[in-house]
Design a protein around this motif. Structure first.
Motif, PDB file in Angstrom:
ATOM      1  N   GLU A 192       0.717  -1.244   0.026  1.00  0.00           N
ATOM      2  CA  GLU A 192       0.028  -0.206  -0.018  1.00  0.00           C
ATOM      3  C   GLU A 192       0.955   1.372  -0.074  1.00  0.00           C
ATOM      4  N   MET A 193       1.040   1.684  -1.254  1.00  0.00           N
ATOM      5  CA  MET A 193       1.819   3.069  -1.427  1.00  0.00           C
ATOM      6  C   MET A 193       1.107   4.059  -2.356  1.00  0.00           C
ATOM      7  N   PRO A 194       1.137   5.357  -2.165  1.00  0.00           N
ATOM      8  CA  PRO A 194       0.611   6.139  -2.859  1.00  0.00           C
ATOM      9  C   PRO A 194       1.052   6.210  -4.495  1.00  0.00           C
ATOM     10  N   GLU A 195       0.063   6.658  -5.389  1.00  0.00           N
ATOM     11  CA  GLU A 195       0.457   6.732  -6.737  1.00  0.00           C
ATOM     12  C   GLU A 195       0.461   5.430  -7.354  1.00  0.00           C
ATOM     13  N   LEU A 196       1.461   4.645  -6.945  1.00  0.00           N
ATOM     14  CA  LEU A 196       1.368   3.178  -7.683  1.00  0.00           C
ATOM     15  C   LEU A 196       2.027   2.169  -6.443  1.00  0.00           C
ATOM     16  N   THR A 197       0.807   1.175  -6.400  1.00  0.00           N
ATOM     17  CA  THR A 197       1.103   0.083  -5.283  1.00  0.00           C
ATOM     18  C   THR A 197       2.459  -0.775  -5.711  1.00  0.00           C
ATOM     19  N   GLY A 198       2.766  -1.516  -4.354  1.00  0.00           N
ATOM     20  CA  GLY A 198       4.005  -2.640  -4.663  1.00  0.00           C
ATOM     21  C   GLY A 198       3.135  -3.475  -5.666  1.00  0.00           C
ATOM     22  N   LEU A 199       2.184  -3.989  -5.459  1.00  0.00           N
ATOM     23  CA  LEU A 199       1.345  -5.184  -6.519  1.00  0.00           C
ATOM     24  C   LEU A 199       1.314  -4.399  -7.713  1.00  0.00           C
ATOM     25  N   GLY A 200       0.910  -3.188  -8.110  1.00  0.00           N
ATOM     26  CA  GLY A 200       0.859  -2.582  -9.200  1.00  0.00           C
ATOM     27  C   GLY A 200       2.273  -2.787  -9.996  1.00  0.00           C
ATOM     28  N   LEU A 201       3.467  -2.320  -9.275  1.00  0.00           N
ATOM     29  CA  LEU A 201       4.767  -2.252  -9.849  1.00  0.00           C
ATOM     30  C   LEU A 201       5.037  -3.881 -10.106  1.00  0.00           C
ATOM     31  N   VAL A 202       4.761  -4.656  -9.583  1.00  0.00           N
ATOM     32  CA  VAL A 202       5.341  -6.004  -9.956  1.00  0.00           C
ATOM     33  C   VAL A 202       4.582  -6.665 -11.315  1.00  0.00           C
ATOM     34  N   ARG A 203       2.951  -6.117 -11.086  1.00  0.00           N
ATOM     35  CA  ARG A 203       2.292  -6.616 -12.142  1.00  0.00           C
ATOM     36  C   ARG A 203       3.030  -5.878 -13.454  1.00  0.00           C
ATOM     37  N   SER A 204       3.485  -4.928 -13.299  1.00  0.00           N
ATOM     38  CA  SER A 204       3.886  -3.934 -14.767  1.00  0.00           C
ATOM     39  C   SER A 204       5.487  -4.554 -15.352  1.00  0.00           C
ATOM     40  N   LEU A 205       5.851  -5.401 -14.433  1.00  0.00           N
ATOM     41  CA  LEU A 205       7.239  -5.585 -14.665  1.00  0.00           C
ATOM     42  C   LEU A 205       7.156  -7.062 -15.517  1.00  0.00           C
ATOM     43  N   GLN A 206       8.006  -7.135 -16.529  1.00  0.00           N
ATOM     44  CA  GLN A 206       8.234  -8.371 -17.390  1.00  0.00           C
ATOM     45  C   GLN A 206       9.551  -8.941 -17.160  1.00  0.00           C
ATOM     46  N   ASN A 207       9.358 -10.351 -16.763  1.00  0.00           N
ATOM     47  CA  ASN A 207      10.667 -11.016 -16.243  1.00  0.00           C
ATOM     48  C   ASN A 207      11.473  -9.968 -15.194  1.00  0.00           C
ATOM     49  N   GLY A 208      10.643  -9.648 -14.350  1.00  0.00           N
ATOM     50  CA  GLY A 208      11.075  -8.855 -13.233  1.00  0.00           C
ATOM     51  C   GLY A 208      11.885  -9.637 -12.061  1.00  0.00           C
ATOM     52  N   PRO A 209      12.452  -8.801 -11.171  1.00  0.00           N
ATOM     53  CA  PRO A 209      13.025  -9.776 -10.038  1.00  0.00           C
ATOM     54  C   PRO A 209      11.995 -10.455  -9.072  1.00  0.00           C
ATOM     55  N   LEU A 210      12.703 -11.341  -8.361  1.00  0.00           N
ATOM     56  CA  LEU A 210      11.900 -12.113  -7.453  1.00  0.00           C
ATOM     57  C   LEU A 210      11.305 -10.946  -6.254  1.00  0.00           C
ATOM     58  N   VAL A 211      10.151 -11.391  -5.779  1.00  0.00           N
ATOM     59  CA  VAL A 211       9.689 -10.442  -4.806  1.00  0.00           C
ATOM     60  C   VAL A 211       9.071 -11.161  -3.748  1.00  0.00           C
TER      61      VAL A 211
END
Length: 238
Positions: free
Chosen positions: A57-76
């Motif tokens: 839960e963070m302003p502007e873009l949530t942590g979940l939203g960030l991870v969803r936006s990444l392709q082949n992103g880091p482990l979380v």
């Protein structure tokens, strides 16, 4: 192995706390801490990151939203005060979901999961050994593990698998030359046998796991003893 780690939390106290957890872990390398998802995204453009430890839960873009936006992103690893986010988070396959305040034992267990995932990902995938035979105008791939035995038939070689047989125009000696490793055993001038298909060895025959019997040629008996029996005997009965 050092795991490059980025901590993301909009709360300064939590950034400091999680950063300390990362700092004291011998496998983790704290690359930076970020106060927003957009800040973290910018850092990932510059640094090679293996692991995100991320608030949700963070302003502007949530942590979940960030991870969803990444392709082949880091482990979380998600870290949050709100247990009700757990189901939403698992759609992006995180390594773990931790609740604040952090429990040191749970944190260590999460990093072990990260280590395991990275180790598996870094292991090269070696295909099971195989060969091709020509059948009409096609090339058919046959895996070593699917073959029970091969039998010479005049100018042909009959290859028996559990499901079917093939008969390419090929000599048994030529096939023996082409096979890699020590998977197949020449037991007779007319027979090559997959070693794992052998169930019983008698004086004059091999009995396969399918119940079929293969003759042992006199000139191959010593080789069978040397290559297949002697090094693997765990007990003897008189």
């Amino acid at each position: 192995m050092k795991i490059n780690t980025l901590v993301i939390d909009d709360n300064a106290n939590w950034r400091k706390t999680i950063g300390k957890f990362v700092d004291i872990h011998p496998l983790l390398e704290l690359v930076d801490t970020c106060d927003s998802a957009m800040d973290a995204y910018a850092k990932m453009m510059v640094h090679d990151i293996d692991l995100l430890i991320c608030d949700i839960e963070m302003p502007e873009l949530t942590g979940l939203g960030l991870v969803r936006s990444l392709q082949n992103g880091p482990l979380v690893i998600f870290v949050t005060s709100h247990a009700n986010y757990a189901l939403d988070c698992y759609e992006v396959s995180p390594v773990d979901f931790l609740l604040k305040p952090l429990d040191p034992e749970r944190f260590l267990a999460s990093i072990e999961k990260v280590k395991k995932r990275l180790t598996v990902a870094s292991e090269p995938i070696t295909p099971a050994p195989y060969f091709f035979i020509r059948e009409s105008n096609n090339y058919v791939q046959i895996r070593y593990q699917d073959v029970l035995y091969m039998k010479a038939q005049e100018h042909f070689l009959q290859i028996f698998t559990r499901d079917k047989s093939y008969m390419p125009m090929l000599s048994i000696s030529k096939m023996e030359e082409q096979l890699k490793g020590d998977v197949f055993l020449r037991v007779h001038r007319s027979f090559l046998v997959h070693r794992s298909a052998i169930a019983v060895i008698t004086k004059n025959d091999l009995v396969l796991t399918t119940g079929e019997t293969i003759p042992i040629g006199d000139q191959y008996r010593a080789q069978i003893n040397r290559k297949h029996i002697n090094m693997n005997v765990v007990s003897r009965r008189s």
